[in-house]
Design an enzyme around this catalytic site. Structure first.
Site, PDB file in Angstrom:
ATOM      1  N   GLY A 108       5.091   3.839  10.879  1.00  0.00           N
ATOM      2  CA  GLY A 108       4.336   5.083  10.902  1.00  0.00           C
ATOM      3  C   GLY A 108       3.948   5.469  12.310  1.00  0.00           C
ATOM      4  O   GLY A 108       4.676   5.213  13.276  1.00  0.00           O
ATOM      5  N   SER A 109       2.767   6.059  12.428  1.00  0.00           N
ATOM      6  CA  SER A 109       2.318   6.597  13.707  1.00  0.00           C
ATOM      7  C   SER A 109       1.719   5.517  14.607  1.00  0.00           C
ATOM      8  O   SER A 109       1.305   4.446  14.141  1.00  0.00           O
ATOM      9  CB  SER A 109       1.257   7.674  13.471  1.00  0.00           C
ATOM     10  OG  SER A 109       0.069   7.096  12.943  1.00  0.00           O
TER      11      SER A 109
ATOM     12  N   GLU B  28       6.080  -0.730  13.455  1.00  0.00           N
ATOM     13  CA  GLU B  28       7.023   0.154  14.148  1.00  0.00           C
ATOM     14  C   GLU B  28       6.368   1.515  14.194  1.00  0.00           C
ATOM     15  O   GLU B  28       6.071   2.100  13.153  1.00  0.00           O
ATOM     16  CB  GLU B  28       8.357   0.179  13.401  1.00  0.00           C
ATOM     17  CG  GLU B  28       9.436   0.944  14.126  1.00  0.00           C
ATOM     18  CD  GLU B  28       9.571   2.348  13.615  1.00  0.00           C
ATOM     19  OE1 GLU B  28       9.042   3.262  14.286  1.00  0.00           O
ATOM     20  OE2 GLU B  28      10.177   2.549  12.560  1.00  0.00           O
TER      21      GLU B  28
ATOM     22  N   GLU C 147       5.105  11.477  21.530  1.00  0.00           N
ATOM     23  CA  GLU C 147       5.995  11.923  20.458  1.00  0.00           C
ATOM     24  C   GLU C 147       5.421  13.136  19.728  1.00  0.00           C
ATOM     25  O   GLU C 147       4.229  13.192  19.430  1.00  0.00           O
ATOM     26  CB  GLU C 147       6.202  10.783  19.453  1.00  0.00           C
ATOM     27  CG  GLU C 147       7.134  11.137  18.312  1.00  0.00           C
ATOM     28  CD  GLU C 147       7.280  10.024  17.291  1.00  0.00           C
ATOM     29  OE1 GLU C 147       8.273  10.027  16.563  1.00  0.00           O
ATOM     30  OE2 GLU C 147       6.378   9.148  17.228  1.00  0.00           O
TER      31      GLU C 147
ATOM     32  N   LYS D 167       0.888  -1.165   0.000  1.00  0.00           N
ATOM     33  CA  LYS D 167       0.000   0.000   0.000  1.00  0.00           C
ATOM     34  C   LYS D 167       0.929   1.219   0.000  1.00  0.00           C
ATOM     35  O   LYS D 167       1.572   1.536   0.987  1.00  0.00           O
ATOM     36  CB  LYS D 167      -0.876  -0.030   1.246  1.00  0.00           C
ATOM     37  CG  LYS D 167      -1.556   1.279   1.618  1.00  0.00           C
ATOM     38  CD  LYS D 167      -2.557   1.771   0.604  1.00  0.00           C
ATOM     39  CE  LYS D 167      -3.310   2.980   1.133  1.00  0.00           C
ATOM     40  NZ  LYS D 167      -2.422   4.153   1.409  1.00  0.00           N
TER      41      LYS D 167
ATOM     42  N   GLY E  28      -1.954   5.000  13.506  1.00  0.00           N
ATOM     43  CA  GLY E  28      -2.121   4.174  12.310  1.00  0.00           C
ATOM     44  C   GLY E  28      -1.774   2.724  12.556  1.00  0.00           C
ATOM     45  O   GLY E  28      -2.492   1.815  12.127  1.00  0.00           O
ATOM     46  N   GLY E  29      -0.665   2.477  13.240  1.00  0.00           N
ATOM     47  CA  GLY E  29      -0.259   1.102  13.502  1.00  0.00           C
ATOM     48  C   GLY E  29      -1.230   0.381  14.399  1.00  0.00           C
ATOM     49  O   GLY E  29      -1.554  -0.795  14.167  1.00  0.00           O
TER      50      GLY E  29
ATOM     51  N   CYS F  69      12.281   8.231  13.279  1.00  0.00           N
ATOM     52  CA  CYS F  69      11.660   7.554  14.414  1.00  0.00           C
ATOM     53  C   CYS F  69      12.620   7.416  15.580  1.00  0.00           C
ATOM     54  O   CYS F  69      12.198   7.097  16.691  1.00  0.00           O
ATOM     55  CB  CYS F  69      11.129   6.189  13.996  1.00  0.00           C
ATOM     56  SG  CYS F  69      12.366   5.148  13.191  1.00  0.00           S
TER      57      CYS F  69
END
Length: 512
Positions: free
Chosen positions: A241-242, A265, A395, A184, A245-246, A302
């Site tokens: 990603g965030s 991650e 974060e 994606k 989202g994860g 990250c």
């Protein structure tokens, strides 16, 4: 290379949707051509059906065949030359030199995994010979090895258009394991993604492997990602990603009738503990190094150090003065897109609004909105305020950090004990700090996937010993890494063969 704005399924450009979108360059007010067609749920099914059909051939190519494929992907990426870097620069705002380095890292990881495959040790073969005469019961012959898990979905990351995107570490390690991949693409760099996807398809063709072993889906909608994760043929997910989202993908995967693993991650604050001996001996050096680490890549790594801790003392005050000076001298950076800039500015304002928090330094240079620039920022607070305010422990993606002054070593240890899961944790010390260093690391090894002494967390080496992951919320499974040769372990499952002997199939005999 001409861009068509399509998804790529079984080697064929797909543009069946009426919904279209365009990339938005941080350098330009108008969209970048061409328009890209949003993939549909039908496209998801088509891609995964092709992946399932290709899995036998990909696995059957064996270690040497897949090693050759990875090396060809690296060559195809390199053959795209300057146009690939220029498109990525327009879509992300990242400097051309940084992008060239990132592409080299990506091709290096592909070749590193190819070398791993040729060694065959990745199979982790374990053999227990038969003991027919054992009493009271005989033991059968047992052979345990690792097999590919099946079709994998990879979600591209915004901040690494090569290394954590279409041909990045997740895709490379999944193909190495023998798993077909459906990517994606991240909507912030769809053109870069299309070019990288074409490179993979060319490599598959030159390797005489089915085009269905790789697919690229373009799209912005969360519904597309959810449809991909829910599809019954999918067996695992890789995401960078965030946290939001994860976690959303993790929850979808676990709500399926047959749950599947999500290796996500999701970022980190990467705390840095600055002990008195280190501050006494090298405060200016530490201030310079930490400023570079915080602002590198616009603070969009990250592994950016977002939390800095020290003990109140004259040495701490001297270090703070050096750090303030270095942050004021740092330059604003173009962030990946306007959405990240807005989130960064809102996060910084929210943190600065808390009682006990003050702005210690901002870049003295102006930021230009037309270039989507964010100003480096240093906030300061005390240990009690930090521990009392949960938002200060979240974060903020961008070039900022929070400096926390603790009253004593006991407070530093309390802070370390209460940290959430992190990708990295760093301690700077000197010989005089030996006892404190040991006490901190005994706590931090429970909190982070990589521990650093007298160094900086930014810069993740791609090698066999690297571990890039950590306890939740840094990642969804701290046992696995997203970087290095061990990344292949995510896409393999153990199978034990009992009493096979000479009956082993041709597919397994090479590895067993």
């Amino acid at each position: 290379m001409q861009l068509h704005g399509t998804s790529l399924i079984s080697g064929v450009p797909i543009a069946a949707s009426a919904d279209r979108f365009a990339a938005e360059s941080p350098f330009r007010p108008e969209p970048l051509p061409p328009c890209f067609y949003e993939a549909t749920e039908t496209d998801v099914h088509r891609a995964l059906s092709a992946a399932e059909a290709a899995r036998t051939a990909l696995d059957g190519a064996g270690s040497k065949g897949r090693a050759g494929l990875l090396e060809r992907i690296a060559v195809e990426l390199e053959s795209l030359g300057a146009p690939l870097l220029e498109r990525a620069h327009l879509e992300t705002g990242l400097p051309l030199e940084r992008l060239a380095s990132e592409r080299n890292r990506t091709t290096g990881q592909l070749r590193l995994l190819a070398a791993l495959l040729r060694e065959e040790r990745w199979r982790d073969l374990r053999v227990d010979s038969a003991l027919p005469g054992r009493q009271p019961l005989p033991r059968p012959e047992l052979r345990r090895t690792l097999l590919p898990i099946g079709p994998v979905a990879v979600f591209g990351a915004s901040n690494f258009p090569f290394a954590y995107s279409v041909a990045g570490g997740d895709t490379a390690s999944a193909l190495a394991a023998g798993c077909p991949v459906v990517v994606k693409a991240h909507p912030a760099h769809p053109g870069t993604s299309e070019m990288s996807g074409v490179a993979i398809l060319r490599a598959l063709q030159k390797s005489s492997l089915p085009a269905g072993a790789f697919a690229l889906l373009q799209g912005r909608s969360h519904a597309l990602g959810e449809a991909l994760v829910r599809h019954p043929l999918l067996q695992a997910v890789g995401f960078t990603g965030s946290l939001r989202g994860g976690r959303a993908l993790f929850d979808v995967a676990n709500s399926r009738a047959t749950p599947i693993p999500v290796f996500a991650e999701m970022g980190s604050l990467n705390p840095v503990f600055l002990l008195p001996g280190a501050l006494r001996s090298r405060a200016p050096e530490l201030a310079k190094g930490l400023t570079q680490s915080v602002t590198q890549g616009g603070g969009q790594f990250c592994t950016k150090p977002g939390l800095l801790f020290g003990i109140a003392s004259p040495e701490f005050d001297a270090f703070q003065a050096c750090l303030v000076e270095a942050m004021r001298a740092s330059q604003p950076a173009t962030l990946l897109h306007s959405g990240i800039l807005r989130a960064y500015e809102c996060g910084a304002a929210r943190a600065a609004s808390h009682a006990g928090v003050q702005i210690l330094a901002e870049s003295a240079l102006p930021a230009y909105p037309a270039l989507t620039q964010g100003r480096p920022l240093l906030l300061g607070t005390d240990a009690a305020s930090y521990l009392a305010e949960q938002p200060l422990r979240e974060e903020n993606f961008g070039p900022s950090s929070l400096l926390v002054k603790a009253p004593d070593m006991a407070a530093l240890l309390q802070i370390a004990a209460r940290l959430d899961g992190q990708l990295t944790a760093t301690v700077h010390g000197a010989d005089a700090d030996a006892g404190a260093v040991g006490a901190l690391f005994s706590l931090l090894e429970q909190k982070a996937g990589r521990l650093i002494y007298n160094g900086y967390p930014t810069g993740v080496e791609v090698c066999a010993a690297m571990h890039h992951g950590g306890p939740y919320p840094a990642s969804t499974d701290s046992r696995f890494t997203a970087v290095g040769t061990a990344a292949i372990q995510r896409w393999l499952r153990p199978v034990c063969f009992q009493n096979f002997g000479t009956l082993l199939s041709a597919r397994l005999s090479a590895g067993l």
